[in-house]
Design a protein around this motif. Structure first.
Motif, PDB file in Angstrom:
ATOM      1  N   VAL A  78       0.836  -1.202   0.000  1.00 35.47           N
ATOM      2  CA  VAL A  78       0.000   0.000   0.000  1.00 35.47           C
ATOM      3  C   VAL A  78       0.875   1.258   0.000  1.00 35.47           C
ATOM      4  N   TYR A  79       1.989   1.200   0.713  1.00 38.53           N
ATOM      5  CA  TYR A  79       2.939   2.327   0.744  1.00 38.53           C
ATOM      6  C   TYR A  79       3.424   2.643  -0.670  1.00 38.53           C
ATOM      7  N   LEU A  80       3.789   1.596  -1.396  1.00 37.84           N
ATOM      8  CA  LEU A  80       4.254   1.787  -2.779  1.00 37.84           C
ATOM      9  C   LEU A  80       3.142   2.391  -3.630  1.00 37.84           C
ATOM     10  N   PHE A  81       1.920   1.874  -3.499  1.00 36.79           N
ATOM     11  CA  PHE A  81       0.813   2.379  -4.306  1.00 36.79           C
ATOM     12  C   PHE A  81       0.485   3.834  -3.950  1.00 36.79           C
ATOM     13  N   LEU A  82       0.654   4.191  -2.673  1.00 40.61           N
ATOM     14  CA  LEU A  82       0.400   5.569  -2.254  1.00 40.61           C
ATOM     15  C   LEU A  82       1.409   6.527  -2.881  1.00 40.61           C
ATOM     16  N   ILE A  83       2.676   6.108  -2.886  1.00 40.12           N
ATOM     17  CA  ILE A  83       3.715   6.927  -3.523  1.00 40.12           C
ATOM     18  C   ILE A  83       3.411   7.118  -5.006  1.00 40.12           C
ATOM     19  N   ILE A 116      -6.946  -2.789  -4.154  1.00 37.00           N
ATOM     20  CA  ILE A 116      -7.995  -3.800  -4.338  1.00 37.00           C
ATOM     21  C   ILE A 116      -7.768  -4.578  -5.628  1.00 37.00           C
ATOM     22  N   PHE A 117      -7.456  -3.849  -6.707  1.00 35.72           N
ATOM     23  CA  PHE A 117      -7.205  -4.529  -7.978  1.00 35.72           C
ATOM     24  C   PHE A 117      -5.980  -5.434  -7.874  1.00 35.72           C
ATOM     25  N   GLY A 118      -4.897  -4.926  -7.249  1.00 38.29           N
ATOM     26  CA  GLY A 118      -3.664  -5.704  -7.139  1.00 38.29           C
ATOM     27  C   GLY A 118      -3.866  -6.994  -6.378  1.00 38.29           C
ATOM     28  N   TYR A 119      -4.686  -6.944  -5.319  1.00 38.22           N
ATOM     29  CA  TYR A 119      -4.948  -8.159  -4.553  1.00 38.22           C
ATOM     30  C   TYR A 119      -5.804  -9.127  -5.368  1.00 38.22           C
ATOM     31  N   TRP A 120      -6.856  -8.604  -5.996  1.00 37.32           N
ATOM     32  CA  TRP A 120      -7.711  -9.457  -6.840  1.00 37.32           C
ATOM     33  C   TRP A 120      -6.902 -10.092  -7.960  1.00 37.32           C
ATOM     34  N   ASN A 121      -6.039  -9.310  -8.578  1.00 37.98           N
ATOM     35  CA  ASN A 121      -5.235  -9.797  -9.691  1.00 37.98           C
ATOM     36  C   ASN A 121      -4.298 -10.916  -9.248  1.00 37.98           C
ATOM     37  N   SER A 122      -3.822 -10.842  -8.006  1.00 35.30           N
ATOM     38  CA  SER A 122      -2.906 -11.876  -7.511  1.00 35.30           C
ATOM     39  C   SER A 122      -3.624 -13.181  -7.206  1.00 35.30           C
ATOM     40  N   THR A 123      -4.911 -13.118  -6.965  1.00 38.07           N
ATOM     41  CA  THR A 123      -5.673 -14.337  -6.642  1.00 38.07           C
ATOM     42  C   THR A 123      -6.408 -14.904  -7.848  1.00 38.07           C
ATOM     43  N   ASN A 124      -6.436 -14.148  -8.937  1.00 38.55           N
ATOM     44  CA  ASN A 124      -7.115 -14.571 -10.161  1.00 38.55           C
ATOM     45  C   ASN A 124      -6.140 -15.356 -11.037  1.00 38.55           C
ATOM     46  N   ILE A 313       5.245  -6.642  -9.055  1.00 36.03           N
ATOM     47  CA  ILE A 313       4.555  -5.359  -8.900  1.00 36.03           C
ATOM     48  C   ILE A 313       5.341  -4.265  -9.615  1.00 36.03           C
ATOM     49  N   PHE A 314       4.661  -3.523 -10.488  1.00 37.49           N
ATOM     50  CA  PHE A 314       5.302  -2.352 -11.101  1.00 37.49           C
ATOM     51  C   PHE A 314       5.652  -1.355 -10.003  1.00 37.49           C
ATOM     52  N   PRO A 315       6.835  -0.728 -10.017  1.00 35.60           N
ATOM     53  CA  PRO A 315       7.863  -0.715 -11.071  1.00 35.60           C
ATOM     54  C   PRO A 315       8.956  -1.767 -10.919  1.00 35.60           C
ATOM     55  N   PHE A 316       8.773  -2.741 -10.008  1.00 41.13           N
ATOM     56  CA  PHE A 316       9.791  -3.782  -9.842  1.00 41.13           C
ATOM     57  C   PHE A 316       9.874  -4.669 -11.067  1.00 41.13           C
ATOM     58  N   THR A 317       8.866  -4.613 -11.911  1.00 36.65           N
ATOM     59  CA  THR A 317       8.917  -5.332 -13.186  1.00 36.65           C
ATOM     60  C   THR A 317      10.089  -4.824 -14.028  1.00 36.65           C
ATOM     61  N   ILE A 318      10.388  -3.537 -13.896  1.00 35.68           N
ATOM     62  CA  ILE A 318      11.503  -2.945 -14.647  1.00 35.68           C
ATOM     63  C   ILE A 318      12.827  -3.484 -14.124  1.00 35.68           C
ATOM     64  N   PHE A 319      12.981  -3.486 -12.785  1.00 31.72           N
ATOM     65  CA  PHE A 319      14.213  -3.989 -12.180  1.00 31.72           C
ATOM     66  C   PHE A 319      14.407  -5.472 -12.481  1.00 31.72           C
ATOM     67  N   SER A 320      13.322  -6.228 -12.483  1.00 27.53           N
ATOM     68  CA  SER A 320      13.417  -7.656 -12.753  1.00 27.53           C
ATOM     69  C   SER A 320      13.922  -7.911 -14.169  1.00 27.53           C
ATOM     70  N   PRO A 349       4.324  -8.677  -0.326  1.00 32.90           N
ATOM     71  CA  PRO A 349       2.999  -8.072  -0.507  1.00 32.90           C
ATOM     72  C   PRO A 349       2.104  -8.932  -1.400  1.00 32.90           C
ATOM     73  N   PRO A 350       0.864  -9.185  -0.994  1.00 37.26           N
ATOM     74  CA  PRO A 350      -0.030 -10.067  -1.760  1.00 37.26           C
ATOM     75  C   PRO A 350      -0.710  -9.345  -2.918  1.00 37.26           C
ATOM     76  N   PHE A 351       0.107  -8.700  -3.755  1.00 40.48           N
ATOM     77  CA  PHE A 351      -0.428  -7.911  -4.861  1.00 40.48           C
ATOM     78  C   PHE A 351       0.325  -8.246  -6.151  1.00 40.48           C
ATOM     79  N   ARG A 352      -0.370  -8.042  -7.273  1.00 39.49           N
ATOM     80  CA  ARG A 352       0.265  -8.107  -8.588  1.00 39.49           C
ATOM     81  C   ARG A 352      -0.229  -6.938  -9.431  1.00 39.49           C
TER      82      ARG A 352
END
Length: 368
Positions: A78-83, A116-124, A313-320, A349-352
């Motif tokens: 959530v901290y990352l998404f807030l930033i 909410i979307f990130g959590y749903w996306n991780s479970t879908n 999780i974006f922007p870690f997709t770039i680093f990966s 974090p349980p997000f994607r």
């Protein structure tokens, strides 16, 4: 290349410090905080909490540790998404005048939506279907590749059942699981392995770095107790297909991986000892997508791996993408097909965001 992870780590640490300064200033602006030091101390303590909590409590098995771990890792996401949300609103404010209160409402509203979307996306769980021709294969083989399930703090048997049902729906002949079955000791008991008996095909497993960090010997024993074939630097055969399975390890002595010990054998050294028949169609199972050139030298037709989560999780997709030569999807290295799954579970974090949780269905067909 071995210095890239260190450079990225230093860059991430610098960005984290900048984020504390940025978010503190935004908190002062939005909430009209008079005592500026309170904002800096509060945000700093939050960062310390989620960094320490996500590391120190990962293997907690008690209710308190388990709960605090979940709070810490959710707070991290959530901290990352807030930033990111505040940065978007800041960009908009360059052309539209936005009052501080409105700035805060928009930014926090966006954060809530993304969370909410990130959590749903991780479970879908999505299904990825691929047809891969393999030279020398006499008949078609339907396989399912599962990796990085990360059963544990956030995902237990309900999530595992979804994976099993989606896997069985593909009517596979064989199932490959390339590590990180658990994410912590929280799920280290037979209850989370028994459901694997429902899978309607032979299953081959190799370990991952999270399995090693949890309790590799226990995980291997539990896998075998439910009928899973565990490959520990060895070769076996299935329906004319040669299957090589490696423990999680470095590519060679010139490579670096913060998740693999330099005290263990490498992909290069291990493949030399396995007596792989280069004339037979061969699949290599290894948790991380490294040592591809060595696999190619030993006639590997298909290299199955996970580990990267594609950055999760974006922007870690770039680093990966910067860290891993093969970060996600199907690739070809001089005739060796390299398939890197984005994984099914999540780390931390349980997000994607910008990635997906996937079960990979493979049709391995004769290459005529």
């Amino acid at each position: 290349m071995k210095f890239v992870p260190y450079v990225i780590m230093i860059a991430l640490l610098a960005l984290l410090v900048l984020s504390v300064v940025y978010l503190s200033k935004k908190a002062i602006l939005v909430f009209g905080i008079d005592q500026i030091w309170l904002a800096y101390v509060g945000i700093s303590l939050l960062v310390v909490f989620f960094l320490v909590g996500s590391v120190a409590l990962v293997n907690s098995t008690g209710v308190v540790g388990h709960t605090l771990y979940k709070i810490a890792t959710i707070a991290m996401g959530v901290y990352l998404f807030l930033i990111l949300s505040f940065l978007v609103v800041d960009t908009i404010s360059l052309v539209i005048d936005i009052a501080p209160r409105t700035f805060g409402i928009i930014g926090m509203g966006m954060t809530l939506i993304v969370s909410i979307f990130g959590y749903w996306n991780s479970t879908n769980i999505r299904l990825t279907e691929l047809n891969i021709p393999i030279k020398g294969l006499e008949k078609e083989i339907k396989a399912v590749h599962l990796t990085d399930t990360h059963i544990g703090h956030f995902r237990v048997n309900g999530f595992l059942q979804k994976i099993i049902d989606k896997t069985n729906a593909q009517n596979p002949d064989v199932i490959f699981l390339t590590g990180d079955y658990l994410d912590s000791k929280y799920a280290l008991n037979k209850t989370h392995f028994e459901p694997l008996k429902q899978l309607n095909a032979p299953m081959y497993f190799v370990d991952g770095n999270h399995d090693k960090a949890t309790d590799n010997d226990s995980i291997i024993a539990l896998m075998r107790s439910v009928g899973v074939t565990v490959l520990e630097n060895e070769v076996t055969h299935f329906n004319g297909l040669q299957i090589a399975g490696l423990n999680h390890m470095l590519a060679d002595r010139n490579s670096f991986d913060m998740h693999a010990s330099g005290d263990n054998p490498t992909v290069d050294e291990t493949l030399q000892k396995l007596n792989i028949d280069k004339e037979k169609p061969t699949v290599l199972l290894h948790h991380a997508p490294n040592g591809i050139k060595h696999a190619n030298q030993y006639g590997i037709d298909l290299y199955l791996a996970g580990h990267t989560h594609a950055g999760q999780i974006f922007p870690f997709t770039i680093f990966s993408n910067l860290i891993f030569e093969y970060n996600r999807g199907l690739h070809d290295y001089m005739g060796t097909k390299v398939l890197v799954s984005e994984g099914i579970g999540t780390m931390g974090p349980p997000f994607r965001i910008g990635t997906k949780s996937e079960v990979v269905s493979l049709t391995l067909s004769p290459n005529t």
